[in-house]
Design an enzyme around this catalytic site. Structure first.
Site, PDB file in Angstrom:
ATOM      1  N   GLY A 183      12.685  -4.121   7.951  1.00 40.81           N
ATOM      2  CA  GLY A 183      11.709  -4.741   8.851  1.00 40.81           C
ATOM      3  C   GLY A 183      10.677  -5.601   8.127  1.00 40.81           C
ATOM      4  N   LYS A 201       0.116 -20.201   4.454  1.00 44.72           N
ATOM      5  CA  LYS A 201      -0.967 -19.388   3.883  1.00 44.72           C
ATOM      6  C   LYS A 201      -1.722 -20.158   2.788  1.00 44.72           C
ATOM      7  CE  LYS A 201       1.346 -15.039   5.027  1.00 44.72           C
ATOM      8  NZ  LYS A 201       2.319 -14.029   4.548  1.00 44.72           N
TER       9      LYS A 201
HETATM   10  N1  HSE Z   1       6.840 -12.070   6.649  1.00 46.96           N
HETATM   11  C1  HSE Z   1       5.559 -12.037   6.041  1.00 46.96           C
HETATM   12  C2  HSE Z   1       5.712 -11.492   4.624  1.00 46.96           C
HETATM   13  C3  HSE Z   1       4.626 -11.177   6.869  1.00 46.96           C
HETATM   14  O1  HSE Z   1       6.797 -11.033   4.290  1.00 46.96           O
HETATM   15  O2  HSE Z   1       4.779 -11.526   3.841  1.00 46.96           O
HETATM   16  C4  HSE Z   1       3.183 -11.425   6.638  1.00 46.96           C
HETATM   17  O3  HSE Z   1       2.780 -12.723   6.968  1.00 46.96           O
END
Ligand code: HSE
Length: 402
Positions: A183, A201
């Site tokens: 997950g 980000k």
């Molecule tokens: N899919 C993202 C990660 C979740 O693996 O960091 C958090 O933004």
């Protein structure tokens, strides 16, 4: 009396927010100075038998029109309808916190401005680095510094995958399956493995340190899909580790070299030891020097913890805007090919062909499967020069060194 909150989006993070508010009710009340209670949860889906079933609503206007709700949490993900709903809430006089990096990267400046004009708040701690308090640190703590560099491992899924490939000598395909079954990966793994998640980000972090809107579409973004067990093995030979790094470095002209790509990190690099699903953000300030922020960068409760910390901050500042300096004017991003790096390269070519293209360089003894080709490290050259010199070679891989 208690402060009433609404949650828009009852997925992984939204349900985590409801759980944090419930489980840590007392400490949250002490920090906020009053009780915080979730009054509504907006979602188009039904959740029969859910502990919060009585709070579920399907009409966003129920929340917008309820004067008792002063803080709204957005955990829907994606730009629309999140943007329309968040704007509606701000225009209705409610402060908003979001975990949604796509929304913040695309509409951050506008939403911050709307909140500012109305003495409200728009906060987004959970949009970068999950539970790591990097945004509040930049906005509230590192305010005496010109931040000259911010570089991070900003995606937990890919860091987990690269760590597994290294420790268990697994293939990319096998570790992707494992990351999905645990997950970690988003619904569509493309956003993680192609670097799009990390790109949004670093765009947000760069906006905060440059005070300008960054168009994330203009950031050179390279993912991890081409990394093979051979690359991992060469990295080990070189005493380096391959990490997906999102990096933003200030130039003297106040523009930023921004890049998301796999890097071969040297042992002394602060990001070298960041393994597994963890995230880390390295910050260099002109007075501070170096600082590292490390922790749980993804997952339900770490992310929800950051969202609720925003709720607490906003509850403590009713009718008072906490300034975030992020103007709508766009930051100009220099061509990524201008920046110089050393490159690790795997090719199908013989050493003589490579020497005539690159001149002086370091060859690495090839593994058995590369016996017909060559593996080498270039001197520090610009991306443009690399492309020109490598134009006639048959490249299998090239990764920058840091
Ligand atoms: N899919 C993202 C990660 C979740 O693996 O960091 C958090 O933004």
């Amino acid at each position: 009396m208690s402060k009433k909150v609404a949650i828009m989006g009852y997925g992984t993070i939204g349900s985590g927010v409801a759980e944090v508010l419930e489980k840590n009710h007392e400490i949250i009340a002490r920090h906020a100075g009053e009780e915080i209670e979730c009054k509504y949860i907006l979602d188009i889906r039904d959740f029969p038998g859910d502990v919060n079933e009585s709070k579920l609503v399907k009409d966003v206007d129920i929340i917008a029109n309820d004067p008792e709700v002063s803080i709204v949490v957005e955990t829907m993900g994606g730009v629309e309808p999140a943007y329309t709903f968040v704007k509606k809430m701000l225009l209705a006089g409610k402060s908003v916190t979001t975990s949604n990096k796509a929304l913040v990267a695309e509409k951050g400046a506008e939403l911050i401005h709307i909140a500012e004009e109305r003495e409200l708040n728009f906060q987004f701690e959970a949009s970068v680095g999950g539970g790591i308090p990097i945004i509040r640190s930049l906005n509230k703590c590192l305010t005496a510094d010109v931040i000259e560099e911010i570089s991070g491992i900003l995606n937990g899924t890919t860091n987990y995958m690269l760590t597994k490939m290294r420790d268990e000598k697994s293939t990319y395909e096998a570790v992707l399956k494992e990351a999905q079954s645990l997950g970690y990966a988003e619904k569509d793994p493309t956003a993680d493995v192609e670097g799009h998640d990390a790109c949004r980000k670093i765009a947000i972090l760069t906006s905060l340190i440059s005070e300008r809107q960054v168009d994330f579409r203009k950031i050179q973004t390279e993912g991890i899909t081409t990394i093979t067990p051979a690359d991992i093995a060469y990295a080990k030979k070189l005493n380096r580790r391959i990490k997906l790094v999102a990096s933003s470095v200030r130039r003297p002209d106040q523009t930023f070299d921004i890049l998301v790509a796999p890097f071969l990190l040297a042992e002394g690099n602060p990001l070298y030891t960041v393994d597994g699903v963890f995230n880390a953000v390295f910050v260099h300030g002109n007075m501070l020097g170096d600082a590292m922020f490390f922790g749980s960068g993804a997952g339900k409760l770490p992310t929800a913890s950051a969202v609720v910390a925003d709720v607490v901050d906003m509850a403590k500042h009713p009718h008072r805007n906490i300034p975030v300096h992020w103007e709508e004017e766009e930051l100009s991003i220099p061509d990524y090919l201008e920046k110089a790096y050393r490159f690790y390269v795997r090719t199908k070519n013989k050493q003589e062909e490579i020497k005539s293209a690159f001149g002086e360089l370091d060859f690495i003894d090839p593994l058995l499967e590369d016996a017909d080709g060559s593996v080498f490290l270039t001197k520090e050259i610009s991306g443009r020069e690399f492309e020109q010199r490598a134009a006639d070679l048959q490249l299998l891989q090239r990764i920058r060194l840091k």
